[in-house]
Design an enzyme around this catalytic site. Sequence first.
Site, PDB file in Angstrom:
ATOM      1  CB  CYS A 114      -5.785 -20.186  -9.099  1.00 32.35           C
ATOM      2  SG  CYS A 114      -5.020 -19.274  -8.166  1.00 32.35           S
ATOM      3  CB  THR A 115      -8.559 -16.294  -8.855  1.00 31.70           C
ATOM      4  OG1 THR A 115      -7.340 -16.074  -9.841  1.00 31.70           O
ATOM      5  CG2 THR A 115      -8.019 -16.020  -7.465  1.00 31.70           C
TER       6      THR A 115
END
Lengths: 216, 216
Positions: A100-101
């Site tokens: 993800c981030t």
Amino acid sequence: MRIAIALFDRFTALDAVGPYEVLSRLPGAEVVFVGVEKRIFRTDIGALALLAGASFAEIDHADVLLVPGGPGTRAMMSDEALVGWVKRVHPTTQWTTSVCTGSLVLGAAGVLAGVDAVTHWGAMHELAALGANPVEERVVVRGKIVTAAGVSAGIDMGLTLAARLAGEDFAKAIQLGIEYDPQPPFDAGHPRKAAPEIVEIVARMALDRQQGSAAA
Amino acid sequence: MRIAIALFDRFTALDAVGPYEVLSRLPGAEVVFVGVEKRIFRTDIGALALLAGASFAEIDHADVLLVPGGPGTRAMMSDEALVGWVKRVHPTTQWTTSVCTGSLVLGAAGVLAGVDAVTHWGAMHELAALGANPVEERVVVRGKIVTAAGVSAGIDMGLTLAARLAGEDFAKAIQLGIEYDPQPPFDAGHPRKAAPEIVEIVARMALDRQQGSAAA
């Protein structure tokens, strides 16, 4: 084989626990959760807390380094403790990875310069500013750098890495062990599949979480 | 809406965190991890520890009750604290749920008498002795009792419940938010799909974990 998973405030639990559940089952795996201090770190929603068993100062090398994502990553991109740790440990790894981030933190550490990478679909526009080449794949393997798309993609990344680390049969055995035979009741897991009004609901939810109102 | 997730020693992290990641995103969700005491509980592998924010004595009702599985469930089937808590809270729930071998604890609490239910594929033979009717489905919804198959099936269960609790659009938005567009690199997530030698590797791994050697 040491697998070091970073923890920080307001991370997303499944980003860390998905790959943990896969990689911890590898033969000889020694998983360590690492934070700025040995303490509990709360997730983005606040209801769940995971314990870091080691501090960044204590961990100087890892075979697999993993940075999860979450609303907390934006603050972490300028956090010298986490970014400095990634810079220090990355040269020692077999695999430097993110979910993800978490890839934004790898980018802030200079690891993604000129490298194909992915992040949560809602953050893809942030990758180029960090020198990465955004690629819309669920798991992107380039040299020793492996980035996964949003949240649940960490499970697919874990299995991809497990096959590289221990062979396909072992990776399949882990998949069978965690009964990963996904049957989502809907097919709305990517913006190309979801109706515009669903994307709109997610945008509102993400804003709430980013602002921390869901953690109240 | 209170979602109470039980913790105990030697649970499997993804069993709890998969549904948590889905259900915690529901509007008005208040997730609480509950253990015999307010303390950290270590997973089956020992490397990961989650904090219980409340004790069984403090939680008398829940809208959603969830029992995860793991090697620890066998000891928990005769644990009066956990089994007594399930018996006490179950009459107050909208949904009483389990992931993986968590259904064996529901069974020990008498909740599954005459009810269709599922568990990890490797434990299906244990359900009948608890009065349940074993059903080979990934998520089994019968009245207010919802059981999920092994480990990762909790994510599919979470989405199924989210749709019942908040409507399909919201469930789809959560699926999109966690980018649950699964693309496992192999198709070995159930014994009907995996070669016999893969099933054999899993049996050896499970035995190691049950005996605790992986936690050393």
